[in-house]
Design a protein around this motif. Structure first.
Motif, PDB file in Angstrom:
ATOM      1  N   ASP A 241     -34.309  30.947 -87.840  1.00 55.83           N
ATOM      2  CA  ASP A 241     -34.674  32.080 -88.003  1.00 55.83           C
ATOM      3  C   ASP A 241     -33.403  32.698 -87.418  1.00 55.83           C
ATOM      4  N   TYR A 242     -33.228  34.042 -88.627  1.00 52.80           N
ATOM      5  CA  TYR A 242     -32.726  35.304 -87.654  1.00 52.80           C
ATOM      6  C   TYR A 242     -33.038  35.833 -87.419  1.00 52.80           C
ATOM      7  N   VAL A 243     -34.545  35.901 -86.976  1.00 51.30           N
ATOM      8  CA  VAL A 243     -34.462  37.623 -86.521  1.00 51.30           C
ATOM      9  C   VAL A 243     -35.266  36.999 -85.632  1.00 51.30           C
ATOM     10  N   ALA A 244     -35.263  35.614 -84.917  1.00 48.50           N
ATOM     11  CA  ALA A 244     -36.097  34.944 -83.466  1.00 48.50           C
ATOM     12  C   ALA A 244     -34.601  34.762 -83.165  1.00 48.50           C
ATOM     13  N   LEU A 245     -33.691  35.160 -83.636  1.00 52.14           N
ATOM     14  CA  LEU A 245     -32.695  34.400 -83.041  1.00 52.14           C
ATOM     15  C   LEU A 245     -31.464  35.421 -82.498  1.00 52.14           C
ATOM     16  N   GLU A 246     -31.612  36.494 -83.568  1.00 47.10           N
ATOM     17  CA  GLU A 246     -31.444  38.292 -83.368  1.00 47.10           C
ATOM     18  C   GLU A 246     -31.663  37.920 -82.289  1.00 47.10           C
ATOM     19  N   GLU A 247     -33.248  38.194 -81.435  1.00 44.65           N
ATOM     20  CA  GLU A 247     -33.733  39.070 -80.176  1.00 44.65           C
ATOM     21  C   GLU A 247     -33.412  38.249 -79.097  1.00 44.65           C
ATOM     22  N   ARG A 248     -33.133  37.078 -79.249  1.00 52.39           N
ATOM     23  CA  ARG A 248     -32.570  36.310 -77.871  1.00 52.39           C
ATOM     24  C   ARG A 248     -31.140  36.848 -77.770  1.00 52.39           C
ATOM     25  N   VAL A 249     -30.186  36.679 -78.709  1.00 52.81           N
ATOM     26  CA  VAL A 249     -28.833  37.285 -78.485  1.00 52.81           C
ATOM     27  C   VAL A 249     -29.026  38.617 -77.817  1.00 52.81           C
ATOM     28  N   ARG A 250     -29.794  39.480 -78.377  1.00 46.65           N
ATOM     29  CA  ARG A 250     -29.812  40.674 -78.200  1.00 46.65           C
ATOM     30  C   ARG A 250     -30.106  40.253 -76.206  1.00 46.65           C
ATOM     31  N   ALA A 251     -30.804  39.722 -75.735  1.00 43.96           N
ATOM     32  CA  ALA A 251     -31.313  39.015 -74.459  1.00 43.96           C
ATOM     33  C   ALA A 251     -30.695  39.156 -73.704  1.00 43.96           C
ATOM     34  N   ARG A 252     -30.021  37.906 -74.308  1.00 45.09           N
ATOM     35  CA  ARG A 252     -28.751  36.880 -73.356  1.00 45.09           C
ATOM     36  C   ARG A 252     -27.799  36.633 -74.115  1.00 45.09           C
ATOM     37  N   ASN A 253     -26.791  37.446 -74.821  1.00 50.18           N
ATOM     38  CA  ASN A 253     -25.447  37.086 -74.821  1.00 50.18           C
ATOM     39  C   ASN A 253     -24.743  37.654 -73.881  1.00 50.18           C
ATOM     40  N   PRO A 254     -23.844  36.988 -73.425  1.00 51.00           N
ATOM     41  CA  PRO A 254     -22.921  37.248 -71.992  1.00 51.00           C
ATOM     42  C   PRO A 254     -22.248  38.459 -72.205  1.00 51.00           C
ATOM     43  N   GLN A 255     -21.689  38.735 -73.054  1.00 55.25           N
ATOM     44  CA  GLN A 255     -20.839  40.292 -73.486  1.00 55.25           C
ATOM     45  C   GLN A 255     -21.691  40.966 -73.414  1.00 55.25           C
ATOM     46  N   LEU A 256     -22.927  41.045 -74.714  1.00 57.70           N
ATOM     47  CA  LEU A 256     -24.451  42.419 -74.506  1.00 57.70           C
ATOM     48  C   LEU A 256     -24.829  42.965 -72.855  1.00 57.70           C
ATOM     49  N   PHE A 257     -24.907  41.729 -72.361  1.00 54.44           N
ATOM     50  CA  PHE A 257     -25.802  41.551 -70.884  1.00 54.44           C
ATOM     51  C   PHE A 257     -24.455  42.271 -69.981  1.00 54.44           C
ATOM     52  N   THR A 258     -23.445  42.230 -69.888  1.00 56.55           N
ATOM     53  CA  THR A 258     -22.003  42.868 -69.144  1.00 56.55           C
ATOM     54  C   THR A 258     -22.026  44.270 -69.470  1.00 56.55           C
ATOM     55  N   ASP A 259     -21.703  44.489 -70.792  1.00 54.27           N
ATOM     56  CA  ASP A 259     -21.712  45.577 -71.981  1.00 54.27           C
ATOM     57  C   ASP A 259     -23.817  46.629 -70.765  1.00 54.27           C
ATOM     58  N   GLU A 260     -24.569  46.064 -71.133  1.00 58.82           N
ATOM     59  CA  GLU A 260     -25.360  46.720 -70.572  1.00 58.82           C
ATOM     60  C   GLU A 260     -25.380  47.194 -69.053  1.00 58.82           C
ATOM     61  N   SER A 261     -24.892  46.436 -68.189  1.00 59.82           N
ATOM     62  CA  SER A 261     -24.134  46.483 -66.981  1.00 59.82           C
ATOM     63  C   SER A 261     -23.858  47.565 -66.705  1.00 59.82           C
ATOM     64  N   ARG A 262     -22.897  47.492 -67.762  1.00 60.93           N
ATOM     65  CA  ARG A 262     -21.038  48.820 -67.830  1.00 60.93           C
ATOM     66  C   ARG A 262     -22.529  50.318 -68.163  1.00 60.93           C
ATOM     67  N   ILE A 263     -23.250  50.054 -68.745  1.00 61.62           N
ATOM     68  CA  ILE A 263     -24.043  51.275 -68.873  1.00 61.62           C
ATOM     69  C   ILE A 263     -24.260  52.127 -67.894  1.00 61.62           C
ATOM     70  N   GLU A 343     -23.529  34.913 -89.771  1.00 61.11           N
ATOM     71  CA  GLU A 343     -22.505  34.114 -90.979  1.00 61.11           C
ATOM     72  C   GLU A 343     -22.674  32.479 -90.472  1.00 61.11           C
ATOM     73  N   SER A 344     -22.556  32.484 -89.050  1.00 58.85           N
ATOM     74  CA  SER A 344     -23.123  31.278 -88.650  1.00 58.85           C
ATOM     75  C   SER A 344     -23.637  30.050 -89.094  1.00 58.85           C
ATOM     76  N   LEU A 345     -25.184  31.170 -89.320  1.00 62.28           N
ATOM     77  CA  LEU A 345     -25.888  30.971 -89.868  1.00 62.28           C
ATOM     78  C   LEU A 345     -26.498  30.505 -91.163  1.00 62.28           C
ATOM     79  N   ALA A 346     -25.387  30.916 -92.182  1.00 61.27           N
ATOM     80  CA  ALA A 346     -25.248  30.805 -93.393  1.00 61.27           C
ATOM     81  C   ALA A 346     -24.021  29.984 -93.804  1.00 61.27           C
ATOM     82  N   GLY A 347     -23.706  29.225 -92.952  1.00 59.75           N
ATOM     83  CA  GLY A 347     -22.758  28.343 -92.955  1.00 59.75           C
ATOM     84  C   GLY A 347     -23.437  27.082 -92.503  1.00 59.75           C
ATOM     85  N   ILE A 348     -23.580  26.979 -91.673  1.00 54.97           N
ATOM     86  CA  ILE A 348     -24.705  25.526 -91.177  1.00 54.97           C
ATOM     87  C   ILE A 348     -25.999  25.262 -91.876  1.00 54.97           C
ATOM     88  N   GLU A 349     -26.229  26.042 -93.031  1.00 54.36           N
ATOM     89  CA  GLU A 349     -26.714  26.248 -93.813  1.00 54.36           C
ATOM     90  C   GLU A 349     -26.656  25.444 -95.063  1.00 54.36           C
TER      91      GLU A 349
END
Length: 423
Positions: A241-263, A343-349
């Motif tokens: 599900d896109y909504v659930a995965l979006e929340e997980r990506v915002r919370a756990r994506n390494p790039q976003l985690f690094t950018d938040e530390s930089r902020i 894009e990846s979710l659309a591709g896998i579906e």
């Protein structure tokens, strides 16, 4: 014959007992993607370097918040005693000796801010290490899916080659009986030559993929790998599900985690820059020695005077701009990551629906068509060109099925790379 000694036999037995699991593990390396990932996690040098850098960043926290080292000064005064003696460096023979012990003390709160900045930079280094591993694991998964496709395609090509050999025999029998033209035999031979040429290309591609995987595993490029036996099962549609995965990506994506530390580090750096409006201090204590006795004590207070206001205002504006840049960078990263997730979710579906269509509809139809074409050719109702066309259709359907399964795995690997963890 010489009698065998018991000690060498015991050593050989122990070596065999303890070495066989390692050999078995190496022999199974490559059969599934989990074996490759587990092997690479402890051996990939790029990931090891990022881990070492993260550990090094963690060790910078304590020095960042520590006081500077104290300074000690000694002054020998009147070393000739008003000309009464030759110059000397003995403290008890000069006119007086002054000792000065000094300690630099930053303005209140500066040490805490420096320590917090170092902690956030260490968190950013950990995020970069996690991002490096997510990228390495994603490349392993993608290369494994491609290797699986090449391996299965190679098996399919060999099966079709065997089939064409049998069809050539059928054509020869019919040609010998005057029921078919010699052209049918030639077409079968040309088809076999084409298939052998494809096998050469697939073999070369397989070796290239082996070299890529071995590079990620820190192994020699020619090191053997087991044939891929199976792919990972795809997650249930409810877990994609896109909504659930979006929340997980915002919370756990390494790039976003690094950018938040930089902020957060940029915010602390800005606060530290504003703290530079206030002076730093140096405290000192100074005993003075006359002959063999200390007869005077002095206390010292020194501070810098922050008069260069234009320089400090420029530094403050710089820190504000760096903070804005860090926030904009995180927003750009979030947009890119979420776009790739969609894009990846659309591709896998799409791959899931295509696989279902091929497995349940197209492949059974092409198999029936091919069987009917063989029976028709043997009875003279169908020409050889129609038989070849049916054979190509069933082969194309099988290739598309394998390709679709591999593409679904690559899309899954991309989603897991964005998440920084397996689904």
């Amino acid at each position: 014959m010489r009698r065998l000694r018991p000690l060498p036999i015991l050593i050989l037995a122990l070596a065999t007992a303890f070495g066989s699991p390692v050999l078995a593990q190496d022999a199974a390396l490559g059969a599934n993607v989990d074996s490759l990932i587990n092997y690479a996690k402890t051996r990939n040098p790029e990931y090891a370097a990022m881990q070492a850098e993260a550990e090094a960043s963690g060790e910078r926290v304590t020095p960042a918040g520590a006081l500077p080292d104290p300074k000690f000064r000694t002054e020998l005064r009147d070393i000739t005693r008003m000309g009464e003696q030759s110059a000397t460096l003995a403290p008890n023979r000069v006119g007086s000796t002054r000792y000065l012990l000094m300690q630099d003390i930053p303005w209140f709160g500066k040490r805490d801010l420096k320590r917090e900045i170092a902690e956030l930079e260490a968190e950013g280094a950990k995020g970069r290490a996690l991002g490096t591993w997510a990228d390495i694991a994603g490349r392993i998964k993608v290369n494994f899916a491609q290797l699986y496709y090449v391996h299965r395609n190679e098996q399919l090509t060999r099966e079709i080659l065997d089939l064409m050999t049998r069809l050539e025999k059928i054509a020869r029998v019919r040609y010998a009986g005057g029921l078919a033209a010699q052209q049918d035999v030639i077409r079968a031979q040309v088809e076999q030559t084409t298939l052998r040429d494809e096998l050469i290309a697939l073999e070369a591609e397989r070796r290239q993929l082996h070299a890529r995987l071995n590079a990620l595993l820190a192994r020699p490029g020619h090191a053997p790998l087991a044939a891929p036996s199976q792919l990972r099962p795809l997650p249930a549609p409810a877990r994609l599900d896109y909504v659930a995965l979006e929340e997980r990506v915002r919370a756990r994506n390494p790039q976003l985690f690094t950018d938040e530390s930089r902020i957060r580090a940029a915010e602390k750096t800005r606060d530290l820059t504003y703290k530079n409006r206030y002076p730093d201090f140096t405290l000192g204590v100074s005993p003075t020695q006359y002959r063999n006795e200390v007869k005077e004590w002095e206390l010292m207070l020194e501070m810098n005077i922050p008069l260069q206001q234009s320089s400090r205002r420029a530094q403050e504006r710089e820190s504000e701009s760096m903070l804005n840049a860090a926030r904009a960078r995180k927003e750009a990263t979030a947009n890119q990551v979420l776009s790739e997730l969609s894009e990846s979710l659309a591709g896998i579906e799409a791959a899931r629906q295509t696989e279902n269509l091929l497995s349940n509809s197209l492949l059974p139809q092409t198999e029936l068509t091919f069987q009917a074409a063989i029976a028709g050719y043997e009875t003279g109702k169908v020409d050889f060109a129609t038989l070849l066309d049916a054979q190509r259709q069933i082969r194309q359907a099988r290739q598309n099925l394998i390709k679709t399964q591999a593409e679904a795995q690559m899309r899954l690997a991309e989603i897991e790379r964005l998440l920084g963890e397996d689904l």
